[in-house]
Motif scaffolding. Structure first.
Motif, PDB file in Angstrom:
ATOM      1  N   ASP A 232       0.926  -1.071   0.069  1.00 37.60           N
ATOM      2  CA  ASP A 232      -0.111   0.011  -0.054  1.00 37.60           C
ATOM      3  C   ASP A 232       1.002   1.287  -0.089  1.00 37.60           C
ATOM      4  O   ASP A 232       1.951   1.329   0.644  1.00 37.60           O
ATOM      5  CB  ASP A 232      -1.034  -0.112   1.012  1.00 37.60           C
ATOM      6  N   THR A 277      -3.875   3.729  -1.636  1.00 38.74           N
ATOM      7  CA  THR A 277      -3.941   2.431  -2.451  1.00 38.74           C
ATOM      8  C   THR A 277      -5.340   1.956  -1.932  1.00 38.74           C
ATOM      9  O   THR A 277      -6.184   1.140  -2.637  1.00 38.74           O
ATOM     10  CB  THR A 277      -2.978   1.589  -2.022  1.00 38.74           C
ATOM     11  N   ARG A 278      -5.998   2.149  -0.934  1.00 40.45           N
ATOM     12  CA  ARG A 278      -7.108   1.482  -0.419  1.00 40.45           C
ATOM     13  C   ARG A 278      -8.135   1.801  -1.297  1.00 40.45           C
ATOM     14  O   ARG A 278      -8.999   0.656  -1.842  1.00 40.45           O
ATOM     15  CB  ARG A 278      -7.642   1.864   0.838  1.00 40.45           C
ATOM     16  N   ASN A 279      -8.612   2.653  -2.028  1.00 45.16           N
ATOM     17  CA  ASN A 279      -9.527   2.997  -3.014  1.00 45.16           C
ATOM     18  C   ASN A 279      -8.910   2.667  -4.285  1.00 45.16           C
ATOM     19  O   ASN A 279      -8.005   3.603  -4.545  1.00 45.16           O
ATOM     20  CB  ASN A 279     -10.412   4.076  -2.486  1.00 45.16           C
ATOM     21  N   LYS A 280      -9.449   1.945  -5.189  1.00 40.42           N
ATOM     22  CA  LYS A 280      -8.994   2.046  -6.415  1.00 40.42           C
ATOM     23  C   LYS A 280      -9.044   3.030  -7.465  1.00 40.42           C
ATOM     24  O   LYS A 280      -8.319   3.540  -8.230  1.00 40.42           O
ATOM     25  CB  LYS A 280      -9.416   0.855  -7.270  1.00 40.42           C
ATOM     26  N   GLU A 281     -10.310   4.134  -7.239  1.00 42.49           N
ATOM     27  CA  GLU A 281     -10.514   5.262  -7.701  1.00 42.49           C
ATOM     28  C   GLU A 281      -9.737   6.312  -7.122  1.00 42.49           C
ATOM     29  O   GLU A 281     -10.032   6.529  -5.975  1.00 42.49           O
ATOM     30  CB  GLU A 281     -11.751   5.582  -7.930  1.00 42.49           C
ATOM     31  N   ARG A 282      -8.840   7.194  -7.847  1.00 46.68           N
ATOM     32  CA  ARG A 282      -8.088   8.263  -7.237  1.00 46.68           C
ATOM     33  C   ARG A 282      -8.063   9.383  -8.332  1.00 46.68           C
ATOM     34  O   ARG A 282      -8.023   9.239  -9.322  1.00 46.68           O
ATOM     35  CB  ARG A 282      -6.572   7.656  -7.149  1.00 46.68           C
ATOM     36  N   ASP A 340      -8.468   4.960 -12.503  1.00 45.93           N
ATOM     37  CA  ASP A 340      -8.379   3.519 -11.902  1.00 45.93           C
ATOM     38  C   ASP A 340      -6.913   3.212 -11.652  1.00 45.93           C
ATOM     39  O   ASP A 340      -6.218   2.921 -12.428  1.00 45.93           O
ATOM     40  CB  ASP A 340      -8.973   2.250 -12.741  1.00 45.93           C
ATOM     41  N   GLN A 341      -6.617   3.338 -10.257  1.00 46.83           N
ATOM     42  CA  GLN A 341      -5.347   3.018  -9.935  1.00 46.83           C
ATOM     43  C   GLN A 341      -4.794   1.578 -10.375  1.00 46.83           C
ATOM     44  O   GLN A 341      -3.495   1.292 -10.471  1.00 46.83           O
ATOM     45  CB  GLN A 341      -4.953   3.233  -8.379  1.00 46.83           C
ATOM     46  N   GLU A 342      -5.475   0.578 -10.350  1.00 46.64           N
ATOM     47  CA  GLU A 342      -5.161  -0.411 -10.534  1.00 46.64           C
ATOM     48  C   GLU A 342      -4.946  -0.805 -12.041  1.00 46.64           C
ATOM     49  O   GLU A 342      -4.153  -1.905 -12.217  1.00 46.64           O
ATOM     50  CB  GLU A 342      -6.337  -1.690 -10.085  1.00 46.64           C
ATOM     51  N   TYR A 346      -0.716   6.376 -11.666  1.00 42.50           N
ATOM     52  CA  TYR A 346      -1.370   7.996 -11.345  1.00 42.50           C
ATOM     53  C   TYR A 346      -0.169   8.858 -11.699  1.00 42.50           C
ATOM     54  O   TYR A 346      -0.906   9.833 -12.377  1.00 42.50           O
ATOM     55  CB  TYR A 346      -1.295   7.865  -9.695  1.00 42.50           C
ATOM     56  N   PRO A 419      -1.198  -1.839 -16.466  1.00 46.68           N
ATOM     57  CA  PRO A 419      -1.357  -2.008 -14.900  1.00 46.68           C
ATOM     58  C   PRO A 419      -0.286  -1.887 -14.104  1.00 46.68           C
ATOM     59  O   PRO A 419      -0.562  -1.378 -13.182  1.00 46.68           O
ATOM     60  CB  PRO A 419      -1.730  -3.235 -14.862  1.00 46.68           C
TER      61      PRO A 419
END
Length: 451
Positions: A232, A277-282, A340-342, A346, A419
């Motif tokens: 994370d 990192t906890r939320n994939k949308e940033r 989508d960070q995944e 970023y 990715p």
């Protein structure tokens, strides 16, 4: 007159009645040599049955007892007086006893007590051996149960808590062994003294290692309710990095520059933690300036449409742009977009969005001002510049074309949509290599509760 004589007759007996006293404790008149000898004989007989009064001489005259000679200490001198006071017929006591200075006499009682204790120890030897064997068996059982992985690994949320359970179990068995041994020796009265001394020592030790205890408790709390996971990206107290591991003493991070950051768990527990990192949308955001005479509403719409048209930005939440401030020679807009960070890097997504927005604004014929000032001397004219005085004067700037520029729409999908971007992949490889070292403890678990 008769009344006066009557009053005098009634008052005259009063002083006589006031002078009358009741006898208190008195000294017996019938004392003599026979009584004195009996008192001396009685006291000598009592002292003869006790140790340490061999050098005491007793003289009794008219009920007055006089002690002379030597005793070992002041305690025995006071005891002589106590015994004499209890003998009938003693009127007063004259104590002339002095403490003995003879080294042999003072050491003999200590040697006798030491010898008595050795004899008692020898007599209690078999019982003491039995007590020690039973205590050792109880301790061995506690150590055996404390080293087993089950059921502690099953009931504990992580290895650290399981080890605490084992430590508590071993401590309980040690206490049970001590109580059992003292009970066999019929010396349970010593247990209160031992526990009291242990409490005082524990209190002093707790004050001495307050920071260590605080860090230990913080480690327990973080291991139970884990606010982050391995790899994370988090920020703690201004330190930004990827999580490597959580140990019983510190949280280990890998900074974006590849440096290892070690933070005490007490600091981590009390600090503000930002988990990226906890939320994939940033959401990413950047600032861009436009010329003051531009149509600001059109520029804002253009920035939103440009960011929304990029293949790596999310449609919901939609991109936004707003006027932030008026600066020197430019009006600045804040432009935001979501990814989508995944599946998107970023940093690279933000850079690509900034590049496309700048190209779109310039293609619309609006200048993105450069607020750098230069001072140049051209003939007799004075111009502003920021070049160093020792540096050569730059060449005159070519005249800018008024034709609109074509927007730069080039996009490298391998560096934005991949990715795992190049930089992120390198950091993750370092983190995985660090975590692969099984010789180091790690309290992070995917099965633990999340805050």
């Amino acid at each position: 007159m008769r009344i006066l004589f009557l009053l005098l007759a009634l008052l005259l007996p009063l002083p006589l009645a006031a002078q009358t006293t009741t006898p208190g404790n008195t000294i017996t008149v019938g004392s003599g040599s026979a009584s004195d000898a009996a008192i001396a004989t009685r006291i000598r007989g009592i002292l003869g049955q006790l140790d340490g009064f061999d050098e005491v001489r007793i003289d009794v005259s008219n009920g007055i007892v006089t002690f002379s000679g030597t005793v070992l200490d002041a305690t025995r001198s006071a005891r002589v007086e106590e015994i004499a006071n209890r003998v009938e017929g003693v009127v007063a006591i004259q104590n002339d006893l002095v403490a003995s200075t003879d080294l042999g006499e003072r050491l003999n009682p200590a040697l006798e007590r030491f010898q008595d204790r050795i004899e008692q120890l020898i007599a209690f030897g078999p019982l003491l051996l039995v007590a020690l064997c039973i205590a050792a068996a109880i301790v061995a059982l506690g150590l055996f149960l404390g080293t087993r992985r089950q059921p502690w690994d099953r009931i504990a949320p992580n290895a650290f808590i399981a080890e605490i359970y084992r430590m508590i179990l071993r401590l309980v068995f040690c206490i049970v062994a001590l109580v059992t041994a003292l009970d066999i020796l019929n010396a349970t009265a010593l247990l209160g003294t031992i526990l009291g001394a242990a409490g005082i020592v524990g209190l002093a030790f707790g004050f001495a290692v307050k920071d260590t205890v605080e860090n230990f408790i913080a480690s327990i709390m973080l291991s139970i309710r884990q606010p982050f996971r391995p790899n994370d990206l988090i920020e703690i107290d201004g330190d930004l990095g990827k999580v490597i591991r959580l140990t019983s003493r510190a949280t280990i991070l890998l900074s974006l520059d590849g440096n290892q950051i070690r933070l005490p768990n007490s600091t981590v527990f009390k600090s503000r933690i930002v988990n990226y990192t906890r939320n994939k949308e940033r959401r990413f955001s950047f600032e861009v300036g436009v010329a003051g005479d531009a149509d600001l509403a059109a520029m804002r719409t253009l920035a939103e449409e440009t960011v929304g048209a990029l293949p790596f930005t999310l449609k919901q939440p939609a991109p936004l742009a707003w006027i932030e401030r008026i600066g020197d020679g430019a009006i600045f807009l804040i432009v935001t977009g979501w990814i989508d960070q995944e599946v998107t890097s970023y940093a690279r997504a933000r850079g690509e969005a900034l590049r496309h927005v700048k190209a779109a604004i310039e293609a619309a014929g609006v200048e993105v001002p450069d607020t750098t000032y230069r001072v140049q001397l051209l003939g007799n004219a004075l111009q502003v510049s920021e070049t160093h005085e020792d540096a050569p004067a730059p060449a005159p700037m070519p005249a800018q074309s008024t034709a609109p520029r074509r927007p730069d729409t080039m996009l490298d999908p391998d560096t934005v949509l991949n990715p795992v971007a190049v930089e992120d992949a390198a950091l993750e490889r370092i983190v995985e290599a660090e975590r692969a070292d099984t010789g180091r403890d790690d309290l992070l678990s995917h099965d633990a509760k999340e805050e």
